[in-house]
Scaffold this motif. Sequence first.
Motif, short mmCIF file in Angstrom:
data_model
loop_
_atom_site.label_atom_id
_atom_site.label_comp_id
_atom_site.label_asym_id
_atom_site.label_seq_id
_atom_site.Cartn_x
_atom_site.Cartn_y
_atom_site.Cartn_z
N VAL A 78 0.41 -1.13 -0.46
CA VAL A 78 0.18 0.22 -0.02
C VAL A 78 0.79 1.24 0.09
O VAL A 78 0.32 1.92 -0.80
N LEU A 79 2.21 1.22 0.59
CA LEU A 79 2.71 2.30 1.22
C LEU A 79 3.69 2.39 -0.29
O LEU A 79 4.24 3.95 -0.57
N GLU A 80 4.14 1.66 -1.01
CA GLU A 80 5.05 1.47 -2.21
C GLU A 80 3.76 2.14 -3.05
O GLU A 80 4.32 2.80 -4.03
N ILE A 81 2.99 1.78 -3.65
CA ILE A 81 2.08 2.37 -4.66
C ILE A 81 1.83 3.86 -4.35
O ILE A 81 2.01 4.63 -5.15
N ASP A 82 1.55 4.36 -3.23
CA ASP A 82 1.23 5.34 -3.12
C ASP A 82 2.95 6.53 -3.36
O ASP A 82 2.92 7.33 -4.56
N GLN A 83 4.01 5.18 -2.70
CA GLN A 83 5.49 6.73 -3.02
C GLN A 83 5.70 5.82 -5.01
O GLN A 83 6.28 7.57 -5.19
N PHE A 84 4.70 5.71 -5.28
CA PHE A 84 5.65 5.16 -6.82
C PHE A 84 4.43 6.08 -7.65
O PHE A 84 5.00 6.39 -8.18
N CYS A 85 3.45 6.30 -7.58
CA CYS A 85 2.92 7.87 -7.50
C CYS A 85 3.08 8.32 -7.69
O CYS A 85 3.54 9.47 -8.59
N GLN A 86 3.48 8.94 -6.42
CA GLN A 86 4.49 10.48 -6.18
C GLN A 86 5.19 10.81 -7.31
O GLN A 86 6.06 11.32 -7.60
N GLN A 87 6.33 9.56 -7.37
CA GLN A 87 7.59 9.25 -7.95
C GLN A 87 7.52 9.45 -9.60
O GLN A 87 8.41 10.43 -9.91
N TYR A 88 6.66 8.76 -9.94
CA TYR A 88 5.94 9.09 -11.21
C TYR A 88 5.55 9.70 -11.93
O TYR A 88 4.95 9.97 -13.12
N GLY A 89 5.12 10.53 -10.76
CA GLY A 89 2.94 11.46 -11.08
C GLY A 89 2.47 11.39 -11.66
O GLY A 89 1.47 12.22 -12.48
N ILE A 90 1.77 10.03 -11.20
CA ILE A 90 0.25 9.61 -11.49
C ILE A 90 -0.53 9.89 -10.82
O ILE A 90 -0.25 10.09 -9.18
N ASP A 91 -1.49 10.54 -11.17
CA ASP A 91 -2.16 11.11 -9.96
C ASP A 91 -3.72 9.97 -10.92
O ASP A 91 -5.28 10.20 -11.29
N ALA A 92 -3.73 9.25 -9.64
CA ALA A 92 -5.29 8.26 -9.17
C ALA A 92 -5.39 8.87 -8.51
O ALA A 92 -6.64 7.49 -7.77
N GLN A 93 -5.68 10.26 -7.99
CA GLN A 93 -6.59 10.21 -6.77
C GLN A 93 -6.84 9.59 -5.36
O GLN A 93 -7.83 9.19 -4.41
N LEU A 94 -5.62 9.47 -5.42
CA LEU A 94 -4.76 8.20 -4.13
C LEU A 94 -5.00 9.06 -2.85
O LEU A 94 -4.16 9.75 -2.83
N SER A 95 -5.89 7.94 -1.94
CA SER A 95 -5.91 8.62 -0.69
C SER A 95 -5.41 7.60 0.72
O SER A 95 -5.92 6.76 0.33
N LEU A 96 -5.25 7.96 1.76
CA LEU A 96 -4.10 6.44 2.45
C LEU A 96 -4.37 7.17 3.80
O LEU A 96 -4.21 7.64 4.97
N LYS A 97 -5.27 7.16 3.90
CA LYS A 97 -6.31 7.70 5.34
C LYS A 97 -7.04 6.39 6.05
O LYS A 97 -7.78 6.53 7.16
N GLY A 98 -6.81 5.03 5.53
CA GLY A 98 -6.35 4.20 6.11
C GLY A 98 -8.51 3.34 6.13
O GLY A 98 -8.59 3.58 5.39
N VAL A 99 -7.87 2.71 7.09
CA VAL A 99 -9.34 1.66 6.46
C VAL A 99 -10.45 2.03 8.17
O VAL A 99 -9.25 1.62 9.17
N TYR A 100 -11.70 1.84 8.15
CA TYR A 100 -12.83 1.51 9.45
C TYR A 100 -13.25 -0.37 8.85
O TYR A 100 -13.77 -0.67 7.54
N TYR A 101 -13.11 -1.06 9.60
CA TYR A 101 -13.29 -1.87 9.44
C TYR A 101 -14.53 -2.65 10.49
O TYR A 101 -13.57 -1.98 11.22
N THR A 102 -15.44 -3.37 10.54
CA THR A 102 -16.56 -2.43 11.34
C THR A 102 -17.78 -3.14 10.74
O THR A 102 -18.40 -4.30 10.42
N ALA A 103 -18.95 -3.67 12.36
CA ALA A 103 -19.69 -4.40 12.73
C ALA A 103 -20.93 -3.77 12.97
O ALA A 103 -21.00 -2.70 13.34
N THR A 104 -22.70 -4.27 12.20
CA THR A 104 -23.43 -3.56 11.68
C THR A 104 -24.79 -3.83 13.15
O THR A 104 -25.77 -3.20 12.55
N ASN A 105 -23.90 -5.58 13.46
CA ASN A 105 -25.10 -5.97 14.31
C ASN A 105 -24.67 -6.54 15.25
O ASN A 105 -22.98 -7.22 14.95
#
Length: 465
Positions: free
Chosen positions: A106-133
């Motif tokens: 995950v971190l390497e893909i972010d670094q790769f996009c930055q290195q090569y100027g790929i604007d893939a709308q990438l966000s590294l805000k994490g993930v919530y894993y939830t229970a709904t019942n």
Amino acid sequence: MSHPAFWFKQALEIEQPQLAQPLQQDIDTDIAIVGGGYTGLWTAIMIKQQAPQTRVTVIDKGLCGSGASGANGGCMLTWATKFPTLKRLFGEQQAAWLVQESEQAVLEIDQFCQQYGIDAQLSLKGVYYTATNQAQKGGMQPILKELERLNVNSWRECQPSELHQSAGSTKHIEGFHSPVAGSVQPALLARGLRKVALELGVEIYENTPMTQLEFGQPAIVRTPQAKIHAGKVVLAMNAWMVEHFKQFKNTIVVVSSDMVITEPLGDKLAQSGWLPGSSVLDSRIFVHYYRDTPDGRLMLGKGGNQFSFNNQVDAMFNKPSRYQAMLSKAFANLFPKLAGAKLEDCWTGGSDRSTTGFPFFGHLDKQDNIVYGFGYSGNGVSQTRIGGKILSSMALGLNNSWTQCGLAQGPRGAFPPEPFRWVGAMMVRNAVRRKEEAEDNGQKSLVIDKWLAKLAGPAGKADKL
């Protein structure tokens, strides 16, 4: 009816690519890669990074990223919640290593996009894993205990107030957050990988399907208008592998993942209690997953809806989802504050679900110069970078941790043949639906439904210890 995924249409509108040219004359190459999605492009890039003088040729039957790579939900997740199955399959030490590598990807893909100027709308805000019942609660604690013991845990338990303020819905009654996850516009990432591959000297021919593969030294990849003589061949065709190579027909089940996306919601999204850039998954066996976009849309997806009889892959792509009503109902249930929000588009994508829930890699029919990899089981956006590491190492003849890892030993198990596979899949899917509907309503599910639901195995995001 042709109906490309929302992401892919958007990516082409942004890119405005030149008309793709198919391969029209015979060529010789060091390594031919069949498939221009994530796995094929990561493999091509990593080969050129490690051996720049190697001639690498990629072909794709459509446009690069027009398959699963451009039709998925764009959630960049890890294998941490699947640690129990990894441990059972590969042992504790390698399981912990694969969890770490999936997070590193995950971190390497972010670094790769930055290195090569790929604007893939990438966000590294994490993930919530939830229970709904109530029935979903408690499944993560034993997994986190194991991860903490091995010092590979990135998860923390959240207070209900944080869930309600950040994950967009008051339906969440338990949740955990990992910062090592993100979201990306998947087709923009695929097209960005294509751009980088070309810059590194990879030859790419789109609208060039493989019609036949002939073993030998060199191997021959036949296409409608030309032949490729290749020292090595990498097959990175996702679920389409089963259409070309019948020896794999029972190693996967092709199953849909269906998605809807709203129009831009403006201030309504923030007011509903949503932290921009986040991703959320619930604890169902066939999960709901959702995330926002930079222009303020909300996407909701659900896996495990349509199972393809005889693993016909094209039935899953370039069509509107037949489950829009189900997704609309789930959207309204999760986001009552967004009542009236217009769902602008819907689509379906195919997932190559393996018996283990993990991809597998190997040599085709013991041919030293032909390697393959597929079976990501709906967890491939970041894991395909691991696939690229394995396949590039195999294609270059390296002896390293990637070529020796448990994932590189071919398929582990098979599904029953048709019609038993499809009938069994329908029985399990319908049992899962009945079980989870009962749990949502606070009712006890039938014993038979509980038993059948267990056969879904590690399809869910968090495995049981």
